[in-house]
Design an enzyme around this catalytic site. Structure first.
Site: not given
Lengths: 207, 253
Positions: A80, A182, A184
Site C-alpha cells: 500500500c 493489502h 494481509e
C-alpha cells in the site's frame, strides 16, 4: 530472516499476523542499525498520507538504510503506502520525493467512488509473466484502501480498474516488489499471494 | 470492478455474540473469534462487530475480544460501541481492527468524528446511524443502541457526519431491525441522495430478495445478522442472489 519495518506509521500488526499464519518467521524492526540476523527480505508497510509517512521513515534513519540495502541487492516488498514510498515521488499534498527504487510517480486516483475502498480484481500483465508466477491469482479479488496510486510504471505487473480508470496494482523491479492492495487483509487467497510473493523474493525456494 | 459487499454483523455483549429483535430480548450465541472465522471461510467480504452494551453502560469497548478476532481472520473488520475518544479508537485499530464505528458519542460530540478521521484517515471512520421513522420520508437518529431519541433528523446528521470526515455510513433502520421484513429502502435512497461515501444497509434482511433491493436502492454493501447467525441463508446464497441480479460480487477467496 524477514524483517518488517516499524517506523511508527504502519499498521504492522496484521502483516505480522499474516506472516505468522503462513508460518514464515519474521521480526519487527524498530531501528535500522539494531543487531539482527542477516535479512532475506524487508517488508515496508504503510497507512496514512505520503508526506507524513515518508517523514517518519526518514527521521528514523530508514531511507538511508534502505538505499544501502537496495544497492547491495536486497529484496523489498512494499505494501500500500509502503509500495508508494518505493516510487520516485508522490503528488499527495504537494510533492514529496520517494525512495526511487520503482519507476513512476504517485498521483491521485481520479475515479469514483473516492477513495477506492473494497474488493477489486487483479489483471496480471501477460508480457511480464516471467517476473512473478501469477497463474493461481488470475482475476483474484483483493482488498484495497487508497486514494492515490501509480497510473503507469515500467515495473507494472498487474492493473486494476475503478470505473473506467485503470491503475497499477502490483509492481516488480528486480528484487523490489510492491502491492497497492493489502494481501494481509485479502482472505485466504490474499495470504497465498503474500506467501508466493515472499518466497519468490527470497529466491523462489523458500530459503 | 469494485465489488458489492456482504457483511455479517456480530453484536457483542459481555464478550459474547448476541442477537435480539428491535434491540430487545437478546439471545446468547457464541464467542466472536469462532463466528468471525466461520464467516471468513464462507466468503464474507468484511465483518462488523458492535459492542451493544458499551454506550449505555458508559464504559469503553472491552478490548480482549478485538485482538482475539484479529488473530483469526484475514479480512477487514469494523469495531463499534462505546468509542468515546480518539485514544480508544486508536487502541482498537492498533489491536488489529481496520475501522472503528461511531454512534452515540459522535451524536453528543460531533467533533469526535473529525478527530478520529484526522488521526486514522477517513477510510477508518464509519458513522453508524440508528434511524427511526417519524413520518413520510422523515427519520430521527437514536442514540444508546436505539433507545434514546435525539431529536436530530437522521439524514441531516449523516450529511454532517460525512462532512466532518466519516468515510462510510452504517445505516440501521430501528423499525426493521430483526423483523425480517426487508430493509427500509426509502431510508437508503434518502441517504444515498445525501452523501457520496459508501452506505452499508442494515436492519430487516429476511429474504434473499431484500439484499438485491437494498443495492438497487443505492447501498454499496448489505449487512445482516439473524439470517446468517441462525443459518436461514449462508453468505454464498446471498452472493448468488446478488450476482444473479447483475451486481459485481467477489466469488473466489
Amino acid at each position: 530472516m524477514i524483517g518488517v519495518i516499524d517506523y511508527g506509521a504502519g499498521n504492522i500488526g496484521n502483516v505480522m499476523r499474516a506472516l505468522a499464519a503462513l508460518k514464515m518467521p519474521a521480526e519487527v524492526l524498530k531501528k535500522p542499525k539494531d543487531e539482527r540476523k542477516p535479512l532475506s527480505l524487508l517488508i515496508l508497510p504503510g497507512v496514512g498520507s505520503f508526506p507524513a509517512a515518508y517523514r517518519h521513515l526518514k527521521e528514523a534513519g530508514w531511507t538511508d538504510f534502505l538505499k544501502e540495502y537496495r544497492d547491495a541487492g536486497g529484496a523489498i516488498l512494499g505494501i500500500c503506502l509502503g509500495m508508494q514510498m518505493l516510487c520516485e515521488g508522490s503528488f499527495e499534498e504537494g510533492y514529496t520525493p520517494g525512495l526511487g527504487f520503482i519507476p513512476g510517480e504517485v498521483v491521485r486516483l481520479e475515479a469514483k467512488p473516492w477513495p477506492h475502498i473494497g474488493w477489486n480484481e487483479l489483471r496480471w500483465r501477460k508480457d511480464r509473466a516471467a517476473e512473478f508466477d501469477a497463474k493461481p491469482f488470475e482475476g483474484a479479488d483483493v482488498y484495497f484502501v487508497h486514494g492515490y496510486c501509480l497510473l503507469e510504471s515500467q515495473a507494472c505487473i498487474a492493473t486494476t480498474k475503478l470505473g473506467e480508470k485503470s491503475f497499477v496494482s502490483a509492481v516488480k523491479w528486480g528484487p523490489i516488489m510492491g502491492f497497492q492492495f493489502h494481501p494481509e487483509r485479502s482472505g485466504k487467497l490474499g495470504l497465498a499471494l503474500f506467501k508466493s510473493a515472499v518466497l519468490s523474493l527470497k529466491g523462489g525456494k523458500g530459503k | 470492478m469494485l465489488k458489492k459487499r456482504v457483511i455479517p454483523c456480530l453484536d457483542v455483549k459481555d464478550g459474547c455474540v448476541v442477537k435480539g429483535v428491535r434491540f430487545q430480548n437478546l439471545r446468547q450465541l457464541d464467542e466472536p473469534g469462532s463466528l468471525a472465522e466461520k464467516y471468513m471461510e464462507e466468503g464474507a467480504d468484511e465483518l462488523v462487530f458492535l459492542d451493544i452494551s458499551a454506550s449505555s453502560e458508559r464504559r469503553t469497548t472491552q478490548m480482549e475480544w478485538v485482538r482475539a478476532v484479529a488473530d483469526r481472520i484475514f479480512i477487514p473488520f469494523t469495531v463499534g460501541g462505546g468509542i468515546d475518544s480518539v485514544k480508544t479508537a486508536k487502541e482498537i485499530i492498533s489491536l488489529g481492527a481496520d475501522k472503528i464505528s461511531l454512534n452515540t458519542r459522535a451524536l453528543e460530540d460531533p467533533n469526535l468524528i473529525r478527530e478520529c478521521a484526522l488521526l486514522l484517515g477517513n477510510q477508518a471512520v464509519v458513522l453508524a446511524v440508528d434511524a427511526k421513522m417519524t413520518g413520510e420520508g422523515r427519520w430521527e437518529a437514536y442514540a444508546g443502541g436505539g433507545t434514546v431519541p435525539t431529536g436530530r433528523n437522521a439524514i441531516e446528521w449523516i450529511e454532517e457526519g460525512c462532512s466532518l470526515g466519516a468515510g462510510e455510513v452504517l445505516l440501521t433502520s430501528i423499525d426493521r431491525d430483526g423483523t425480517d421484513s426487508g430493509y427500509d429502502l426509502k431510508l437508503i435512497e434518502a441517504a444515498r441522495n445525501a452523501v457520496s461515501v459508501p452506505i452499508i444497509a442494515s436492519g430487516g434482511a429476511g429474504k434473499l430478495q431484500h439484499f438485491v433491493e437494498a443495492l438497487k436502492a443505492g447501498a454499496d454493501a448489505v449487512l445482516a445478522a439473524s439470517v446468517f447467525h441462525f443459518g436461514i441463508y449462508n453468505i454464498a446464497e446471498a452472493k448468488d442472489a446478488l450476482a444473479e441480479a447483475g451486481f459485481p460480487i467477489r466469488r473466489t477467496w
